[in-house]
Design a protein around this motif. Structure first.
Motif, PDB file in Angstrom:
ATOM      1  N   VAL A 257      37.787 -39.339  19.318  1.00 50.02           N
ATOM      2  CA  VAL A 257      36.765 -38.449  18.778  1.00 50.02           C
ATOM      3  C   VAL A 257      37.429 -37.132  18.391  1.00 50.02           C
ATOM      4  O   VAL A 257      38.199 -36.556  19.163  1.00 50.02           O
ATOM      5  N   THR A 258      37.102 -36.628  17.189  1.00 50.85           N
ATOM      6  CA  THR A 258      37.642 -35.356  16.713  1.00 50.85           C
ATOM      7  C   THR A 258      36.534 -34.319  16.688  1.00 50.85           C
ATOM      8  O   THR A 258      35.491 -34.526  16.067  1.00 50.85           O
ATOM      9  N   PHE A 259      36.710 -33.194  17.381  1.00 54.55           N
ATOM     10  CA  PHE A 259      35.753 -32.096  17.420  1.00 54.55           C
ATOM     11  C   PHE A 259      36.282 -30.944  16.581  1.00 54.55           C
ATOM     12  O   PHE A 259      37.447 -30.562  16.689  1.00 54.55           O
ATOM     13  N   THR A 260      35.442 -30.362  15.747  1.00 52.53           N
ATOM     14  CA  THR A 260      35.797 -29.165  14.985  1.00 52.53           C
ATOM     15  C   THR A 260      34.565 -28.283  14.895  1.00 52.53           C
ATOM     16  O   THR A 260      33.458 -28.682  15.244  1.00 52.53           O
ATOM     17  N   GLY A 261      34.774 -27.067  14.393  1.00 49.50           N
ATOM     18  CA  GLY A 261      33.637 -26.208  14.100  1.00 49.50           C
ATOM     19  C   GLY A 261      32.978 -25.585  15.306  1.00 49.50           C
ATOM     20  O   GLY A 261      31.766 -25.351  15.302  1.00 49.50           O
ATOM     21  N   PHE A 262      33.746 -25.276  16.375  1.00 46.33           N
ATOM     22  CA  PHE A 262      33.168 -24.662  17.557  1.00 46.33           C
ATOM     23  C   PHE A 262      33.547 -23.191  17.667  1.00 46.33           C
ATOM     24  O   PHE A 262      33.760 -22.657  18.748  1.00 46.33           O
ATOM     25  N   ASP A 263      33.629 -22.526  16.537  1.00 43.11           N
ATOM     26  CA  ASP A 263      33.855 -21.080  16.515  1.00 43.11           C
ATOM     27  C   ASP A 263      35.095 -20.673  17.303  1.00 43.11           C
ATOM     28  O   ASP A 263      35.082 -19.718  18.079  1.00 43.11           O
ATOM     29  N   GLY A 264      36.187 -21.418  17.120  1.00 44.99           N
ATOM     30  CA  GLY A 264      37.445 -21.017  17.739  1.00 44.99           C
ATOM     31  C   GLY A 264      37.625 -21.478  19.163  1.00 44.99           C
ATOM     32  O   GLY A 264      38.644 -21.210  19.769  1.00 44.99           O
ATOM     33  N   SER A 265      36.638 -22.169  19.707  1.00 44.34           N
ATOM     34  CA  SER A 265      36.809 -22.652  21.076  1.00 44.34           C
ATOM     35  C   SER A 265      37.842 -23.760  21.094  1.00 44.34           C
ATOM     36  O   SER A 265      38.111 -24.403  20.086  1.00 44.34           O
ATOM     37  N   ALA A 332      28.283 -54.164   4.448  1.00 43.87           N
ATOM     38  CA  ALA A 332      28.488 -52.846   5.047  1.00 43.87           C
ATOM     39  C   ALA A 332      27.297 -51.962   4.712  1.00 43.87           C
ATOM     40  O   ALA A 332      26.730 -52.035   3.627  1.00 43.87           O
ATOM     41  N   MET A 333      26.925 -51.095   5.665  1.00 45.51           N
ATOM     42  CA  MET A 333      25.793 -50.179   5.489  1.00 45.51           C
ATOM     43  C   MET A 333      26.266 -48.746   5.671  1.00 45.51           C
ATOM     44  O   MET A 333      27.068 -48.455   6.562  1.00 45.51           O
ATOM     45  N   THR A 334      25.746 -47.857   4.842  1.00 38.95           N
ATOM     46  CA  THR A 334      25.943 -46.422   5.012  1.00 38.95           C
ATOM     47  C   THR A 334      24.572 -45.769   5.021  1.00 38.95           C
ATOM     48  O   THR A 334      23.793 -45.947   4.085  1.00 38.95           O
ATOM     49  N   ILE A 335      24.274 -45.036   6.094  1.00 35.36           N
ATOM     50  CA  ILE A 335      22.971 -44.388   6.205  1.00 35.36           C
ATOM     51  C   ILE A 335      23.174 -42.926   6.571  1.00 35.36           C
ATOM     52  O   ILE A 335      24.099 -42.580   7.326  1.00 35.36           O
ATOM     53  N   THR A 336      22.334 -42.071   6.019  1.00 29.22           N
ATOM     54  CA  THR A 336      22.408 -40.634   6.270  1.00 29.22           C
ATOM     55  C   THR A 336      21.060 -40.122   6.732  1.00 29.22           C
ATOM     56  O   THR A 336      20.042 -40.807   6.626  1.00 29.22           O
ATOM     57  N   GLY A 337      21.069 -38.893   7.240  1.00 30.44           N
ATOM     58  CA  GLY A 337      19.835 -38.264   7.687  1.00 30.44           C
ATOM     59  C   GLY A 337      20.153 -37.045   8.516  1.00 30.44           C
ATOM     60  O   GLY A 337      21.260 -36.493   8.459  1.00 30.44           O
ATOM     61  N   GLN A 338      19.181 -36.610   9.313  1.00 33.64           N
ATOM     62  CA  GLN A 338      19.357 -35.463  10.195  1.00 33.64           C
ATOM     63  C   GLN A 338      18.950 -35.833  11.616  1.00 33.64           C
ATOM     64  O   GLN A 338      18.190 -36.768  11.837  1.00 33.64           O
ATOM     65  N   GLY A 339      19.483 -35.054  12.564  1.00 33.80           N
ATOM     66  CA  GLY A 339      19.162 -35.281  13.966  1.00 33.80           C
ATOM     67  C   GLY A 339      19.582 -34.106  14.811  1.00 33.80           C
ATOM     68  O   GLY A 339      20.046 -33.069  14.306  1.00 33.80           O
ATOM     69  N   TRP A 340      19.441 -34.264  16.138  1.00 33.20           N
ATOM     70  CA  TRP A 340      19.757 -33.194  17.082  1.00 33.20           C
ATOM     71  C   TRP A 340      21.022 -33.529  17.858  1.00 33.20           C
ATOM     72  O   TRP A 340      21.166 -34.624  18.396  1.00 33.20           O
ATOM     73  N   LEU A 341      21.937 -32.551  17.875  1.00 35.44           N
ATOM     74  CA  LEU A 341      23.157 -32.632  18.671  1.00 35.44           C
ATOM     75  C   LEU A 341      22.954 -31.751  19.898  1.00 35.44           C
ATOM     76  O   LEU A 341      22.780 -30.539  19.771  1.00 35.44           O
ATOM     77  N   LYS A 342      22.957 -32.356  21.068  1.00 33.69           N
ATOM     78  CA  LYS A 342      22.666 -31.619  22.304  1.00 33.69           C
ATOM     79  C   LYS A 342      23.834 -31.771  23.264  1.00 33.69           C
ATOM     80  O   LYS A 342      24.193 -32.873  23.672  1.00 33.69           O
ATOM     81  N   PHE A 343      24.460 -30.618  23.628  1.00 31.22           N
ATOM     82  CA  PHE A 343      25.588 -30.624  24.550  1.00 31.22           C
ATOM     83  C   PHE A 343      25.102 -30.459  25.979  1.00 31.22           C
ATOM     84  O   PHE A 343      24.112 -29.780  26.253  1.00 31.22           O
ATOM     85  N   GLN A 344      25.844 -31.069  26.890  1.00 33.51           N
ATOM     86  CA  GLN A 344      25.520 -30.909  28.300  1.00 33.51           C
ATOM     87  C   GLN A 344      25.918 -29.519  28.789  1.00 33.51           C
ATOM     88  O   GLN A 344      25.220 -28.898  29.594  1.00 33.51           O
ATOM     89  N   ASP A 345      27.049 -28.995  28.278  1.00 28.64           N
ATOM     90  CA  ASP A 345      27.522 -27.664  28.625  1.00 28.64           C
ATOM     91  C   ASP A 345      27.193 -26.733  27.457  1.00 28.64           C
ATOM     92  O   ASP A 345      27.798 -26.810  26.397  1.00 28.64           O
ATOM     93  N   GLU A 346      26.193 -25.854  27.656  1.00 29.42           N
ATOM     94  CA  GLU A 346      25.754 -24.982  26.581  1.00 29.42           C
ATOM     95  C   GLU A 346      26.538 -23.666  26.529  1.00 29.42           C
ATOM     96  O   GLU A 346      26.230 -22.794  25.724  1.00 29.42           O
ATOM     97  N   ASN A 349      30.323 -21.703  23.511  1.00 34.01           N
ATOM     98  CA  ASN A 349      29.915 -21.865  22.106  1.00 34.01           C
ATOM     99  C   ASN A 349      29.484 -23.289  21.745  1.00 34.01           C
ATOM    100  O   ASN A 349      29.402 -23.636  20.566  1.00 34.01           O
ATOM    101  N   LEU A 350      29.257 -24.135  22.741  1.00 29.68           N
ATOM    102  CA  LEU A 350      28.778 -25.489  22.452  1.00 29.68           C
ATOM    103  C   LEU A 350      27.253 -25.453  22.428  1.00 29.68           C
ATOM    104  O   LEU A 350      26.577 -25.821  23.380  1.00 29.68           O
ATOM    105  N   LEU A 351      26.698 -25.011  21.307  1.00 29.10           N
ATOM    106  CA  LEU A 351      25.258 -24.789  21.213  1.00 29.10           C
ATOM    107  C   LEU A 351      24.576 -26.011  20.583  1.00 29.10           C
ATOM    108  O   LEU A 351      25.080 -26.624  19.649  1.00 29.10           O
ATOM    109  N   ASN A 352      23.424 -26.309  21.122  1.00 33.57           N
ATOM    110  CA  ASN A 352      22.621 -27.380  20.538  1.00 33.57           C
ATOM    111  C   ASN A 352      22.225 -26.996  19.114  1.00 33.57           C
ATOM    112  O   ASN A 352      21.938 -25.843  18.839  1.00 33.57           O
TER     113      ASN A 352
END
Length: 402
Positions: A257-265, A332-346, A349-352
């Motif tokens: 898993v690659t994580f990016t975009g956490f404001d420098g964390s 093969a299927m490709t599907i898009t949409g929106q949803g909620w990303l919720k971190f256990q440790d808030e 800078n790991l904000l929901n």
């Protein structure tokens, strides 16, 4: 291409389009017959009249049996069904055996065993040698038969229609039987049909029907207004059919898993110890409505102070795109949409947040990408999983009929 053209006068415009109709679906249709040869007890008043005719020498007697009338061929199954108080009817017993396994062509099949109970009242007429009627009576003949039918849950006996299509009645009698009574036997055969049906709603390709013009005239022709029908709401109902459907229920260890975009964390090592689960049901029954997608990442690495555990749950689903042009390549299927990303440790800078997602999936592997509202990638992951834990199948759509 459709082999049979649609004929008749049609509206303009009246293109073939998707329509939703309410119809009775036939789950099973069985025809059979039941027969019985019984000795009939002659009523006392009728036997007394017969005794008098015999004593007066008005013999030989003649006995005829007339079967009650049955409904015509159309409608195929009348509704409501014949009144049980009539001269001929059949009912389905409330005692239904299911599931019961039978073998059809050597293959085990689950069926329901029902009992059809029939009651008919033929008219028996006794005449003397002069052809005069001595007496008439209507004995009640009851018969039954067990039948194996397709009756899937939650259908009940209320979904079973029974119709008697023909009744025959043959008589045998002895007017001088021992004891002086008329020894009468009736051979009654009942032909019937059983139909299992339930109301369903079908999405079909169709055109509106239009009456023909009355062009065979005796008097002067009268021009009548044309028929018009309200148009369907194409963007509302019926909803577009999916081109493919996908199902996943898999749990993996140490997923990349690659994580990016956490404001420098600090970002975790993509090979960090973790446990992941993917549960998805996209376009079940080839319909986008009711689709679900949930992904869980559990960070089991204690080497740093940040817990990257999170749960993503999709809230909206765009119509998926499917690739199935080449039979040699899996769907093969490709599907898009929106949803909620919720971190256990808030903290850290790991904000929901609400995120966009793209899920690419085919048999045995998938890739999930989560991006913020600006299009920046937050999480990207991909994994190969056992084929029985992730399936993609083609759907037959109206376009496939071209």
């Amino acid at each position: 291409m459709l082999e049979k053209p649609i004929k008749g006068s049609q509206l303009t415009p009246n293109n073939v389009q998707e329509e939703c109709v309410r119809v009775q679906k036939v789950y099973d249709w069985v025809v059979d017959a039941v027969s019985r040869d019984d000795r009939i007890t002659v009523p006392e008043e009728c036997q007394a009249a017969i005794d008098l005719a015999v004593a007066e020498g008005r013999i030989p007697l003649d006995v005829t049996c007339e079967a009650p009338e049955v409904p015509p061929l159309f409608p195929l199954i009348p509704k409501p069904q014949p009144d049980p108080s009539g001269d001929a009817f059949c009912v389905i017993s409330a005692n239904i055996e299911r599931p019961k396994t039978v073998y059809v062509g050597g293959v085990p099949v689950e069926v329901a065993v029902i009992k059809a109970v029939f009651r008919v009242l033929p008219t028996v007429t006794v005449r003397d040698s002069n052809g005069d009627i001595i007496c008439e009576f209507m004995p009640a003949i009851t018969q039954s038969k067990k039948i194996a039918v397709c009756l899937p849950e939650p259908l009940t006996r209320d979904n079973i229609l029974c119709r008697i299509t023909q009744i025959t009645c043959d008589e045998n009698f002895l007017e001088d039987a021992p004891g002086g009574e008329l020894d009468l036997q009736l051979d009654v055969t009942i032909c019937f049909e059983i139909q299992v049906e339930a109301e369903v709603k079908l999405e079909i390709w169709a055109k509106f029907c239009h009456p023909r013009e009355n062009d065979i005239r005796v008097k002067d022709r009268v021009v009548c207004p044309e028929f018009t029908f309200p148009e369907q709401c194409p963007d509302l109902f019926p909803r577009q059919n999916c081109d493919c459907q996908a199902w996943a229920m898999t749990m993996q260890e140490n997923q990349s898993v690659t994580f990016t975009g956490f404001d420098g964390s600090d970002q975790p090592d993509e090979n960090t110890t973790n446990m992941t689960t993917l549960n998805a049901n996209i376009c079940n029954n080839c319909t986008l409505s009711g689709s679900t997608l949930r992904y869980t990442f559990r960070d089991l690495d204690d080497s740093d102070s940040v817990d990257y555990s999170f749960t993503f749950k999709a809230k909206t689903f765009d119509q998926p795109t499917c690739t199935d042009d080449d039979p040699a390549v899996p769907v093969a299927m490709t599907i898009t949409g929106q949803g909620w990303l919720k971190f256990q440790d808030e903290t850290n800078n790991l904000l929901n947040r609400r995120v966009n997602y793209t899920l690419e999936i085919q048999n045995g592997e998938y890739m999930l990408t989560l991006t913020d509202v600006s299009g920046n990638t937050i999480v990207a992951l991909g994994e190969t999983v056992p084929e029985d834990e992730l399936k993609v199948e083609d759907c037959v759509t109206f376009q496939d009929l071209d």
